[in-house]
Design an enzyme around this catalytic site. Structure first.
Site, PDB file in Angstrom:
ATOM      1  N   GLY A  22      -2.123   8.110   9.548  1.00 57.67           N
ATOM      2  CA  GLY A  22      -2.365   7.650  10.911  1.00 57.67           C
ATOM      3  C   GLY A  22      -2.107   8.694  11.973  1.00 57.67           C
ATOM      4  CB  ILE A  29      -8.351   4.170   5.355  1.00 64.26           C
ATOM      5  CG1 ILE A  29      -9.429   4.735   6.286  1.00 64.26           C
ATOM      6  CG2 ILE A  29      -7.698   5.292   4.561  1.00 64.26           C
ATOM      7  CD1 ILE A  29      -8.871   5.634   7.383  1.00 64.26           C
ATOM      8  CG  ASP A  78     -13.887   9.393  -3.267  1.00 66.24           C
ATOM      9  OD1 ASP A  78     -12.771   9.847  -3.592  1.00 66.24           O
ATOM     10  OD2 ASP A  78     -14.113   8.173  -3.146  1.00 66.24           O
ATOM     11  CG  HIS A  80     -11.693   5.431  -2.330  1.00 64.43           C
ATOM     12  ND1 HIS A  80     -12.006   6.776  -2.246  1.00 64.43           N
ATOM     13  CD2 HIS A  80     -10.505   5.285  -1.675  1.00 64.43           C
ATOM     14  CE1 HIS A  80     -11.062   7.403  -1.572  1.00 64.43           C
ATOM     15  NE2 HIS A  80     -10.132   6.526  -1.227  1.00 64.43           N
TER      16      HIS A  80
END
Length: 353
Positions: free
Chosen positions: A54, A157, A190, A217
């Site tokens: 963050g 995320i 990625d 992911h």
């Protein structure tokens, strides 16, 4: 020395700002003052802004010229991060929000919400180990989004993304606000890793390389389509296996290298900003903004899948098919889908408890 009346007024204003009668009034005065000077652009909130991802994410978003207002939310340490970043001389107005009671204020009126909140992966910990903690965090934050900014684009995320995106979708469905085009799982790291590792093998600048990465992911769900690399090139079987394995295990590489001190935070922040910038350019109406993301999809039989999407004012406005795959990639796709199916179902089941 005597000052003009205008100069005296300026000194009084500066003194009042630097030496406020109390902290609350200072914060209110500063917020009102700064709000008038904001740059033209979009309103962005970062949920989990004081964490390892963050903080650098917030710093980089403060630099982005497409951001006019930047809201930083976390359950700890937000005032310090906000004060620090707010001193940067870029256009975005920064405001901090601390703890659950301030979540709604942090979210109201936002165009884009980025969610890196959650605990990081530690040595020996799989993405699955993160599930129970991060799933609850994501559910709470998405309930706030559904209430306060239901039309915002959401960049998720928080790991494990293969499960947290389905959780978010179920929360939005329950609230009656679900728009599949606006819920985007961020798999950009990625792609960033794939571009870097392939460029190393080819001896190119990574900025000149584009590798589509599809699937999910985590581990084997990450499938780089090396047959579709730009600029066009071919790889030996040995090179394809090396690159695929390294891209799939890039996160583990960082966790082990940091020896217990953290996970991929800086590269993740960079990738998140790259993806957020693409979303903002899409919101602005730019043409041809295409990136990979984990979204509600009909590309395969699975309800969610990462592939190339065209970003626009409504989010992921077009989802592209995978294109021709070679034999190695077809085998990898089947492995990815098998693993993904379980992760997606785990997220959906959690949401229905």
């Amino acid at each position: 020395m005597e000052f003009s009346s205008e100069a005296n007024q300026r000194i009084a204003r500066i003194s009042a700002h630097l030496y406020p009668p109390n902290l609350q009034n200072s914060c209110l005065r500063q917020a009102k003052c700064r709000a008038k000077g904001g740059a033209a652009g979009f309103k962005v909130a970062i949920l989990g802004a004081a964490g390892g991802i963050g903080q650098p994410l917030a710093m980089l978003m403060k630099i982005n010229p497409l951001v006019s207002v930047l809201h930083l939310y976390d359950v700890v340490n937000t005032p310090g991060v906000t004060a620090d970043i707010s001193h940067m001389d870029t256009g975005a107005v920064v405001r901090g929000f601390l703890g659950q009671p301030q979540l709604e204020n942090a979210l109201t009126g936002m165009d884009l919400v980025i969610i890196p909140a959650g605990v990081p992966r530690k040595p020996g910990m799989t993405r699955d180990d993160l599930f129970n903690i991060n799933a609850g965090i994501v559910r709470t934050l998405c309930e706030g989004i559904a209430k306060c900014c239901p039309n915002a684009i959401v960049n998720l995320i928080s790991n494990p993304v293969n499960s947290t995106v389905p959780i978010a979708a179920e929360v939005f469905k329950k609230a009656g606000t679900y728009d599949p085009k606006k819920l985007l799982g961020v798999t950009m790291l990625d792609v960033v890793r794939a571009n870097t590792f392939v460029a190393e093998v080819l001896g190119l600048d990574p900025r000149d390389v584009d590798v589509p990465v599809v699937g999910g992911h985590a581990g084997v769900t990450i499938l780089p389509l090396l047959s579709q690399v730009k600029p066009p090139c071919s790889f030996t079987q040995e090179e394809a296996e090396y690159l695929t394995n390294r891209i799939q295990n890039g996160g583990t590489e960082v966790v082990e290298a940091k020896a217990g001190a953290g996970s991929a935070t800086l590269s993740m922040a960079y990738a998140a900003v790259e993806f957020a910038d693409a979303c903002l350019r899409g919101l602005r109406g730019d043409a041809g903004v295409v990136e990979c993301a984990f979204v509600a999809s009909q590309v395969t039989e699975l309800p969610f899948f990462a592939s190339k999407v065209r970003l626009g004012r409504q989010g992921a406005e077009e989802i592209f098919q995978l294109g021709p795959l070679n034999e190695y990639e077809r085998i990898g796709l089947e492995k990815a889908k098998k693993e993904l199916a379980g992760s997606i179902q785990k997220g959906i089941s959690f949401s229905k408890k």
